[in-house]
Design an enzyme around this catalytic site. Sequence first.
Site: not given
Length: 378
Positions: A102, A190
Site C-alpha cells: 500500500y 493512493e
Amino acid sequence: MKIHEYQAKELLSRYGIPVDKGFLCTNMDEALKVYSQLPTKSAIIKAQVLIGGRGKAGGVKIVHSEEAYKQRVNDILNMDIKGLPVKKILVGEVVNIASEYYLSLVIDRETKSVLLMLSSEGGMDIEDVSRTKSEKIHRFLIDSPWGVTDFLARRAAFKLFDNLALVQQAADIIKQLYRLLVATDASLIEINPLVLTVEGKLVAIDAKINFDNNALYRHPDIAQLAETNEEEKKEQEAKAKGFSYVHLTGDIGCMVNGAGLAMATMDMIELYGGKPANFLDIGGSSNSNKIVEAMKLLLADKQIQVVLVNIFGGITRCDDVARGLLDAFSTIRTDVPVVVRLTGTNEQEGRKILEGGPFHIAETMEQATRLAVEKVNH
Ligand code: GDP
Ligand code: MN
C-alpha cells in the site's frame, strides 16, 4: 474531484510510474476485440466506478477462458456497485503478483503537510489493517520546502524492502508520486495495491486520485476528466445560480440566508429530532426569482416532506423576502408544507404580507424548527 482508475493510471504513467496495461471498454463487442488481442486466455476485468472496494463487491474478476470472460464481462457491465451503475470496464492481462503493498500521499490537515503512508499489508483489507494493526502502516510527514528528498524516499522504501534494487524502484515511485501530487493539486493519491511481480518489478495495479476542487481552475486538463453524478450536477447548477447547496439525506428542506444561520438551522432540526435534507444558503437579496429558483431546487428532491425558510433580515428586508415568497408561490404548486420564520429588519411587515398565504408562520427559530419537525409525516 475523483477520477477513475484508468484515468489515474494514465496520470501515473505520465510521471513514469509503472502501471499494468488496461483497455477501456463500454460494451461486449469492444471487450471481445480486446480479448482476442491478449497474449493468453487469462484476463482481468475491472469495473470502473468512482468508489472503492470494487474487489469485495465482485467488480474485479480474473478469468482463464473465453467462456468465463464473456460471462464476467456481461455480469460486471450489468452491475451496480454501492448504487453506482457500471458503465465502463478496464480489461487487461493478469499480472503475476508475488506480494501486494500500500502506498499513498494525502494532505494531513493537522500538520498542514503531505503525509506519505506505506504498508507491506496492501490489498483489499487495508482499512482493517489501519484499524487493527496500525503499526503496520508507516507514516512520513513531508516538509514542503524540501519535498521528497532522495533520503526520505529511500528511508520510506526500506520499510517495505531490503533488496536495494527494489528500494530504488520504490523510492523513484515515491518521488514521482509526490511530483504528481504537487503539480496537479491532488489531495490524495493512493496506490493499492502496488505489487511486486513474480518477475521482480514494482507495478501499480490500482490507483485512486482525488483533486482539490478549489484548484481545478489551474488544471483545465484535469477538470475535464470530471464525471459528475446527479447530485454533483445539482450542486453545480445551484452554484451557478449563486447558491451554496449541499445535498443531504434527511426530509426537511432548508432555505436560509447566510452560511452560519444555515448551519445553525440544521443543528436545530437535529436537536428537535429531525433530519435536514440539505444545506442551502441563498445569500443576500430577496429577489423573488431567487426564491423561486431555490424553491424549485428544494422541491425537485422527492425526499423533502417539509420546507423550512429561515431568514435573518439585515440589509435584506423581511417584507421584501415575504413579497418574494408570495410571488414565488403564485407560480409554484406543491403540497409540501412550508414553514417560514422571518426575523430582523421589517419582520412584522413581512409576517403581515404572508398572512393568508400557504405558509406556516413562526416567530422564533425554535418554533420554526419544532413546527417543521412536527410536519414531517403529517
Ligand atoms: P479494489 O477492490 O476496488 O481496490 O480493486 P483492485 O484493483 O485493487 O483489485 C482488488 C484485488 O484484486 C487486488 O488487491 C489484487 O489482489 C487483485 N488483482 C487486481 N489486479 C490483479 C491482477 O492483474 N492479477 C492478480 N493476480 N490479481 C489482481
Ligand atoms: Mn485497490
